[in-house]
Motif scaffolding. Sequence first.
Motif, PDB file in Angstrom:
ATOM      1  N   GLY A 126     -11.545  -1.274  -8.774  1.00 31.95           N
ATOM      2  CA  GLY A 126     -11.853  -0.335  -8.573  1.00 31.95           C
ATOM      3  C   GLY A 126     -10.378   1.121  -9.080  1.00 31.95           C
ATOM      4  N   ASP A 186      -9.611  11.126   2.916  1.00 35.88           N
ATOM      5  CA  ASP A 186      -9.469  11.175   1.788  1.00 35.88           C
ATOM      6  C   ASP A 186      -8.696   9.894   0.685  1.00 35.88           C
ATOM      7  OD1 ASP A 186     -11.525  13.436   1.221  1.00 35.88           O
ATOM      8  OD2 ASP A 186      -9.506  15.134   1.027  1.00 35.88           O
ATOM      9  N   GLN A 224      -8.705   7.441   2.496  1.00 37.05           N
ATOM     10  CA  GLN A 224      -8.737   6.291   3.179  1.00 37.05           C
ATOM     11  C   GLN A 224     -10.356   5.787   2.189  1.00 37.05           C
ATOM     12  OE1 GLN A 224     -10.241   6.575   7.160  1.00 37.05           O
ATOM     13  NE2 GLN A 224      -9.660   4.643   7.245  1.00 37.05           N
ATOM     14  N   ALA A 225     -10.566   6.959   1.786  1.00 41.48           N
ATOM     15  CA  ALA A 225     -11.314   7.258   0.759  1.00 41.48           C
ATOM     16  C   ALA A 225     -11.080   6.634  -0.923  1.00 41.48           C
ATOM     17  CB  ALA A 225     -12.947   8.251  -0.020  1.00 41.48           C
ATOM     18  N   ALA A 226      -9.902   7.228  -0.714  1.00 47.85           N
ATOM     19  CA  ALA A 226      -9.126   6.936  -2.154  1.00 47.85           C
ATOM     20  C   ALA A 226      -9.078   5.109  -2.787  1.00 47.85           C
ATOM     21  CB  ALA A 226      -8.153   7.580  -2.934  1.00 47.85           C
ATOM     22  N   LEU A 227      -8.620   4.802  -1.168  1.00 45.67           N
ATOM     23  CA  LEU A 227      -8.530   3.465  -1.041  1.00 45.67           C
ATOM     24  C   LEU A 227      -9.172   2.637   0.299  1.00 45.67           C
ATOM     25  CD1 LEU A 227      -4.180   4.993  -0.826  1.00 45.67           C
ATOM     26  CD2 LEU A 227      -5.646   3.254  -2.496  1.00 45.67           C
ATOM     27  N   PRO A 228     -10.297   1.827  -0.602  1.00 39.55           N
ATOM     28  CA  PRO A 228     -11.420   1.638   0.344  1.00 39.55           C
ATOM     29  C   PRO A 228     -10.481   0.372   1.117  1.00 39.55           C
ATOM     30  CG  PRO A 228     -12.018   1.392  -1.880  1.00 39.55           C
ATOM     31  CD  PRO A 228     -10.615   2.098  -1.938  1.00 39.55           C
ATOM     32  N   GLY A 229      -9.824  -0.322   0.301  1.00 38.75           N
ATOM     33  CA  GLY A 229      -9.352  -2.053   0.591  1.00 38.75           C
ATOM     34  C   GLY A 229      -8.312  -1.955   1.671  1.00 38.75           C
ATOM     35  N   PRO A 233      -7.965   1.464   8.812  1.00 44.84           N
ATOM     36  CA  PRO A 233      -7.166   2.897   8.969  1.00 44.84           C
ATOM     37  C   PRO A 233      -6.222   2.243   9.719  1.00 44.84           C
ATOM     38  CG  PRO A 233      -9.164   1.991   9.916  1.00 44.84           C
ATOM     39  CD  PRO A 233      -8.849   1.217   9.252  1.00 44.84           C
ATOM     40  N   TRP A 241       0.550  -0.979   0.495  1.00 45.56           N
ATOM     41  CA  TRP A 241       0.637  -0.142   0.121  1.00 45.56           C
ATOM     42  C   TRP A 241       0.988   1.469  -0.056  1.00 45.56           C
ATOM     43  CZ3 TRP A 241      -4.739  -0.162  -0.960  1.00 45.56           C
ATOM     44  CH2 TRP A 241      -5.424  -1.421  -1.362  1.00 45.56           C
ATOM     45  N   GLU A 265      -1.945   8.320  -4.508  1.00 49.25           N
ATOM     46  CA  GLU A 265      -2.715   9.514  -4.317  1.00 49.25           C
ATOM     47  C   GLU A 265      -2.617  10.889  -3.602  1.00 49.25           C
ATOM     48  OE1 GLU A 265      -6.099   8.764  -4.825  1.00 49.25           O
ATOM     49  OE2 GLU A 265      -5.217   7.238  -5.737  1.00 49.25           O
ATOM     50  N   SER A 320      -9.819   5.079  -8.366  1.00 50.01           N
ATOM     51  CA  SER A 320      -9.967   6.407  -7.516  1.00 50.01           C
ATOM     52  C   SER A 320      -9.804   7.706  -8.150  1.00 50.01           C
ATOM     53  CB  SER A 320      -8.996   6.655  -6.302  1.00 50.01           C
ATOM     54  OG  SER A 320      -7.820   6.925  -7.178  1.00 50.01           O
TER      55      SER A 320
END
Length: 233
Positions: free
Chosen positions: A128, A57, A59-64, A67, A40, A47, A130
């Motif tokens: 997916g 943001d 987190q939203a761009a890399l949902p897999g 946290p 990652w 990003e 981003s």
Amino acid sequence: MESAKIPEETSEKIGEKVGKRTYGQACPIAHALDMIGERWALLVVRELRLGPRRYADLQAALPGLGPSVLAQRLRDLEAVGVLRRRTLPPPVAGRTYELTEWGAELEPVFAALRTWGMRSPVVPLTGGISTDTVLLGLRAFFVPQPGASWTATYRIALGRDVYRVEVVDGELGTVARGQDPGPADAYIEGDHLMFQSVLSHERTLASAIDDGELTVTGDLEAVRRLVDAVPPR
């Protein structure tokens, strides 16, 4: 451009600093992987290539990406000088992450990985993407038209992200997230996957507009030229 000023440490000490083992080899490739080779890590860097992002943001761009792992990767990349944190002043407040000048020098690495990955005989390009990936693809595959009488500024809103894109005399200039271009020649708004399908010529711009899946205001011809400047692939 100066490199990031990182204290002279042995690879073991750097490993302790970022909380992981190192390859322990006196090789610049191994040393680079000590810093950006964790799972990652490079996608976090990806990003940030078009501008700073907040933690949420990313987190939203890399949902897999969970946290706790995201927080660790941010700490690791900051510790070795690839990115830095900034605290935004009121009334915005909050914290953002951005690449350092040295971190931005990874750009040719991404270009090489993109070319190499697209030629893979094994792994298909599925899954997916981003919003930044869509604009990075525009930047990567845009075919310049030197000297063309085409100069335009675009405001592209894809979900929560807004981008500024500039073309000057047929050459692609600025591609950046979070920068308000002021009055633009063309405004594009919609879902990032739909915009990607138009840029990849899976859908026509006209059909996306007619079906209400993309909204274009301003100079429609300038938008057509932007789409046509990215060839099918």
